[in-house]
Enzyme design. Structure first.
Site, PDB file in Angstrom:
ATOM      1  N   ARG A 182       0.832  -1.199   0.000  1.00 51.21           N
ATOM      2  CA  ARG A 182       0.000   0.000   0.000  1.00 51.21           C
ATOM      3  C   ARG A 182       0.868   1.251   0.000  1.00 51.21           C
ATOM      4  NH1 ARG A 182      -4.132  -0.670   4.849  1.00 51.21           N
ATOM      5  NH2 ARG A 182      -4.858   1.359   4.109  1.00 51.21           N
ATOM      6  N   CYS A 240      -1.204   5.965   9.104  1.00 49.11           N
ATOM      7  CA  CYS A 240      -1.570   4.637   8.584  1.00 49.11           C
ATOM      8  C   CYS A 240      -2.748   4.837   7.647  1.00 49.11           C
ATOM      9  CB  CYS A 240      -1.889   3.673   9.721  1.00 49.11           C
ATOM     10  SG  CYS A 240      -3.274   4.186  10.769  1.00 49.11           S
TER      11      CYS A 240
END
Length: 281
Positions: A182, A240
């Site tokens: 990611r 995050c």
């Protein structure tokens, strides 16, 4: 009975078992479903004896934004704590049903609200249950109204403007807890509306790197993990996907001895949809 003090940000199941019936102790179940999991994981119908459910998604998130899990106002946080029977003198232990996942988020929330007597249960409910320690059925319980009052500490919270100001600051280091895939935009974001990539000049520390079988690694092991980033008295800003796993690596950093820390509350859920902000792949 001796006064109870929490001196470490994480405690063992043995510590909790020893103090389980202390009148000043409050145990909070902060379980949520794992964001990146497609499994229909359900909360078990049992809990640690005496635990209260900390509803992170509803009672303790800002409902005035579409960004998930955002920190509520100090007033709203205090009111929700009072309804849970939490008072300012309480010592708080937080756990979740995934070992260590959402519990560090709640640890950070209490610290941000000025409550220092708070810690995460290492290994969470799985470790407790596997050790056959006291549990009870999960039933709704009414609590006496508490007197918790927040004392908001803004230095523990970063927003998008903070990130823009700190991107090129050599005295700050932004650490991203998402998976490497990611981080480099090779894996899709779980929220389809978001761009791929990462904040420029940030570094990648997947939260799984600070865990071992869903328990936090030892202080020595964590010091080795952070040593690879050559941190030299820098302020650490953790981010995050939605502000959950950033708190795992913040907890790990504190255990390893780093205290100049904050969490980017909106994280990629905000940054990945903002217009005009820099993104790197």
């Amino acid at each position: 009975m001796k006064t109870l003090q929490i001196t470490d940000p994480i405690v063992s199941i043995d510590w909790l078992a020893m103090h389980l019936d202390h009148p000043d102790l409050v145990i909070l179940d902060a379980s949520i479903k794992k964001v990146t999991s497609k499994e229909d994981t359900q909360k078990p119908d049992i809990k640690i004896k005496g635990a209260r459910f900390f509803d992170l998604k509803n009672s303790f998130s800002d409902k005035n934004t579409d960004i998930p899990n955002m920190l509520p106002s100090p007033k709203d946080f205090s009111e929700a704590c009072k309804k849970l029977g939490i008072s300012s003198h309480h010592k708080i232990i937080i756990y979740d049903t995934l070992g260590i996942y959402s519990s560090p988020r709640v640890w950070w929330m209490f610290k941000t609200m000025g409550h220092q007597n708070v810690a995460v249960l290492n290994g969470g409910f799985p470790a407790w249950h596997n050790a056959k320690l006291p549990c009870e059925p999960e039933i709704k319980t009414e609590h006496n109204y508490g007197n918790f009052e927040a004392n908001y500490l803004p230095d523990l919270v970063a927003d998008a403007n903070t990130i823009l100001n700190e991107i090129d600051n050599k005295n700050s280091l932004i650490m991203d807890a998402r998976s490497h895939g990611r981080f480099i935009a090779k894996e899709p974001e779980p929220r389809e509306s978001l761009k791929g990539g990462h904040i420029p000049n940030s570094v990648n520390l997947p939260y799984t790197m600070v865990l071992n079988n869903n328990k936090m690694k030892t202080r020595t092991e964590l010091q080795e993990v952070f040593k690879d980033f050559n941190i030299d008295n820098q302020k650490l800003i953790f981010t995050c996907g939605s502000g959950i796993t950033a708190c795992i690596i913040m907890l790990a950093a504190e255990i390893a001895g780093y205290y100049k820390t904050s969490v980017y509350d909106g994280s990629w859920s905000e940054w990945g949809q903002l217009d005009g902000v820099p993104v790197q792949c």
